[in-house]
Scaffold this active site. Structure first.
Site, mmCIF file in Angstrom:
data_model
loop_
_atom_site.group_PDB
_atom_site.id
_atom_site.type_symbol
_atom_site.label_atom_id
_atom_site.label_comp_id
_atom_site.label_asym_id
_atom_site.label_seq_id
_atom_site.Cartn_x
_atom_site.Cartn_y
_atom_site.Cartn_z
ATOM 1 C CG HIS A 9 -2.262 0.590 0.953
ATOM 2 N ND1 HIS A 9 -2.523 1.503 -0.044
ATOM 3 C CD2 HIS A 9 -3.445 0.391 1.557
ATOM 4 C CE1 HIS A 9 -3.791 1.827 -0.034
ATOM 5 N NE2 HIS A 9 -4.381 1.171 0.939
ATOM 6 C CE1 TYR B 260 -8.126 7.276 7.940
ATOM 7 C CE2 TYR B 260 -9.262 5.850 6.372
ATOM 8 C CZ TYR B 260 -8.219 6.686 6.681
ATOM 9 O OH TYR B 260 -7.257 6.956 5.744
ATOM 10 C CB THR C 283 -5.951 9.093 1.833
ATOM 11 O OG1 THR C 283 -5.007 8.862 2.884
ATOM 12 C CG2 THR C 283 -5.824 8.026 0.764
#
Length: 335
Positions: free
Chosen positions: A22, A138, A151
């Site tokens: 990621h 979240y 993000t």
């Protein structure tokens, strides 16, 4: 193998998927790649009736060669130890993937509600019914308006969403619940806009944390704020290339989308993918080791919450002034 940016996982039954490391990119980038790969494989390259790839065999290509590894006993022992830890972590994941087909974004938009806001508020209702309270939530949003943007966090458990859930569960009138729901939806959309345009708070807090560590400054405020657990971690992975797929004639080629694990040991990870106008796929994850969570149970709560909120909004349409039915205040409690 995580020496590369992503790994393709192929199972014995022919199913396959993508596991992405990621740090180099966010999920939409990988999803964009995988959508193109799946569509090209199925609709352009294709297979013969006996299951072989179409096209001519290129005989000049060298055959594959098996790589021979020299692994010392010390490395072998470390590999076995790491494998045991990884296997235990994987076995602890309670993953539940399911399609929601009762309605999709088409029906939600007819109610003049943002599909993402609708789903996020539904998750708040589902969590309240599942755990009897609210939690820090979240939701990931993109910041691609900025160079190298990644993000930002949308804290989707807001005062407005809590007010709506408590009103619905407390037996308030449908008219009052609809009013509070629309307030919660508008609040959520505003939070999302702020996150996308650089007005979020969580990346700012993280930057302050990094600077405080560099300067050796102990901040009780940052310690308290950053230690709060995200018991509900959510994200939408949108289908970005619908033109590549014929969802009506080839429903078997619809991808279930991607998912992720829970952030907190006693929390849930919820990924959802809005497919076309009439389908929403959900990935729900939690940990078997936590007695307070159950992914299948929470999945059922999500479906019920979506249905109840749509019924609430649908009743508004049925009793609107333009309808033949006289508009009467409703006091029915939805459960």
């Amino acid at each position: 193998w995580f020496d590369k940016s992503f790994s393709i996982v192929i199972y014995k039954n022919g199913k396959n998927g993508l596991n992405a490391e990621h740090s180099w990119a966010d999920a939409p980038t990988v999803a964009h790649l995988w959508e193109y790969t799946l569509a090209t494989d199925a609709f352009q390259l294709g297979y013969t009736e006996d299951g072989h790839c179409k096209g001519e065999v290129e005989l000049s290509l060298p055959p594959p060669q098996r790589l021979m590894w020299e692994i010392s006993p010390e490395i072998q022992a470390q590999v076995c130890s790491s494998l045991a830890v990884a296997q235990a972590l994987a076995d602890d994941v309670d993953c539940h993937v399911f399609p929601f087909r009762d309605f999709g974004k088409g029906c939600i938009k007819k109610c003049k509600i943002s599909p993402d806001a609708f789903i996020q508020i539904s998750l708040q209702l589902a969590y309240y019914r599942d755990r009897g309270g609210f939690c820090l939530t979240y939701e990931a949003s993109m910041t691609r308006l900025f160079r190298e943007g990644r993000t930002e966090t949308v804290r989707s458990c807001s005062k407005e969403s809590c007010d709506f859930v408590k009103a619905l569960e407390g037996g308030k009138t449908e008219e009052e619940c609809r009013r509070l729901f629309r307030q919660a939806s508008e609040k959520h959309q505003n939070l999302y806009r702020m996150a996308m345009t650089g007005a979020g708070i969580d990346r700012h807090l993280f930057c302050l944390y990094v600077v405080s560590k560099y300067l050796g400054v102990d901040s009780p405020f940052l310690h308290e704020v950053l230690s709060e657990p995200w018991r509900l971690s959510t994200s939408q992975t949108p289908v970005q290339q619908l033109e590549l797929f014929d969802l009506k004639n080839h429903p078997d080629y619809i991808s279930l989308g991607g998912g992720f694990g829970p952030v907190a040991d006693d929390g849930y990870g919820v990924s959802y993918i809005i497919v076309g106008e009439d389908l929403i796929n959900f990935h729900v994850s939690s940990k078997h080791s936590c007695s307070e969570t159950d992914s299948h149970k929470f999945g059922a709560q999500i479906q019920k919450a979506l249905q109840d909120i749509m019924a609430l909004l649908s009743n508004d349409a049925k009793t609107s002034p333009s309808s033949k039915v006289t508009n009467q205040p409703q006091s029915k409690k939805l459960r």
